[in-house]
Design an enzyme around this catalytic site. Structure first.
Site, short mmCIF file in Angstrom:
data_model
loop_
_atom_site.label_atom_id
_atom_site.label_comp_id
_atom_site.label_asym_id
_atom_site.label_seq_id
_atom_site.Cartn_x
_atom_site.Cartn_y
_atom_site.Cartn_z
N LYS A 1 9.79 10.99 4.20
CA LYS A 1 9.65 9.46 5.41
C LYS A 1 11.43 10.38 5.75
O LYS A 1 12.34 10.49 5.88
CB LYS A 1 9.16 9.08 5.47
N GLN B 1 6.09 0.67 2.72
CA GLN B 1 4.37 2.14 2.69
C GLN B 1 3.46 0.76 1.20
O GLN B 1 3.96 -0.47 0.46
CB GLN B 1 6.01 1.99 1.65
N ASP C 1 3.66 2.48 12.47
CA ASP C 1 2.25 2.79 11.76
C ASP C 1 1.50 1.87 12.61
O ASP C 1 -0.21 2.37 11.85
CB ASP C 1 2.29 2.28 10.25
#
Ligand code: NDP
Length: 292
Positions: free
Chosen positions: A53, A97, A120
């Site tokens: 990422k 995460q 997200d």
């Protein structure tokens, strides 16, 4: 058009477009989108994701901020970091995460993120917006699936879509997106009776189950578009491992009209959509138009 949907090439095109728009945003408004990724603990798979990422964020001309915390981190410490990132004007996207160590309540952490920075799309605000069809942030993997399906099929109105799996991160948001596109949507799961028959009705079949090669070729309507979200590592006869999806590609590919492979299908789209969401939010937070 090719039968096998090349997610790697699609994601590369999307990243090229994002790179161009990020450069225009910098030149026009002096804004550089910033993505903060928070990793708690040492999970090797998560470390790989975070590294990828960060690398792709920088390659697109955006700022990448990595915060690595030990797996003994207390909930309060993580909440403090989220508050700091919420208040940092150079950060337009915050990604925590998952999974988090067991002493930390995932939902509380996700819902602490400013919904405008929740790239997200897991904050309850964004989940609610998707559910009522309001503009919000759409989760990355489902957004990637929809982009590929629309690219292949164009208008989806009236198509019969079957989603296998009802998780909050994939199955349910994919179903909500297909419903917004006027598909007739059936969501199936582990208690579904006659799963194979349900799948055989699908013009669009999305498999997000986490069971290696579960969906067989004879579950697929000839000509259907098959999107395989699954990422499963299986042992091979020569003592190695290999990645397979939730669809048995060998038997499905001859029947399907279009199909995503694993690897190289949905997987690469997830990070590309994360960068897409970050760019969009950098514009929205600063109240400027997304460059054309
Ligand atoms: P979850 O484990 O959270 O959900 C799996 C879903 O599949 C559940 O709804 C479950 O039903 C259903 N299910 C399980 N077994 C069966 C069965 N035998 N028949 C029908 N339905 C079944 O998984 P995720 O949604 O998080 O992930 C799904 C897959 O996608 C995984 O392989 C994961 O690695 C992959 N993935 C890939 C991403 C990418 O970037 N490409 C991103 C995220 C996930 P029930 O609710 O009844 O238990």
């Amino acid at each position: 058009m090719q039968k096998i949907i090349d997610g790697k090439a699609f994601a590369a095109d999307l990243r090229a477009d994002i790179t161009k728009k990020a450069a225009e945003l910098k030149a026009r408004d002096a804004i550089v989108p910033g993505l903060a990724v928070v990793l708690v603990g040492e999970d090797p798979a998560s470390q790989v994701y975070v590294r990828n990422k960060g690398k792709q964020t920088v390659e697109c001309g955006m700022l990448s901020f990595e915060h690595k915390l030990p797996d003994t981190t207390a909930q309060d410490e993580l909440m403090e970091l989220i508050d700091k990132l919420n208040n940092d004007d150079s950060v337009h996207g915050i990604l925590v995460q998952l999974p988090l160590p067991k002493q930390i309540d995932e939902n509380s952490v996700i819902n602490r993120i400013n919904p405008d920075k929740d790239v997200d799309g897991f904050h309850l605000d964004n989940v609610g917006r998707l559910s009522i069809g309001d503009e919000g942030i759409v989760p990355c993997t489902p957004l990637g699936c929809l982009m590929m399906i629309k690219d292949q099929l164009g208008d989806l109105s009236g198509k019969h879509a079957v989603v296998v799996g009802r998780s909050n991160i994939v199955g349910k948001p994919v179903a909500a997106l297909l419903l917004q596109e006027n598909c007739t949507v059936v969501i199936t799961h582990s208690r579904t009776v006659n799963l194979e028959e349900e799948c055989r009705r699908a013009d669009i079949l999305v498999a997000a189950v986490g069971r290696p090669e579960m969906v067989k070729g004879d579950w697929i309507k000839p000509g259907a578009t098959v999107i395989d979200v699954g990422i499963n590592r299986i042992d091979t006869a020569d003592g190695k491992t290999r990645l397979v999806g939730d669809v048995d590609f060998a038997s499905a590919e001859p029947v399907a009209g279009k199909i995503t492979p694993v690897p190289g299908g949905v997987g690469p789209m997830t990070i590309a959509c994360l960068l897409h969401n970050t760019l969009q939010q950098a514009c929205r937070i600063n109240n400027v138009a997304v460059p054309e």
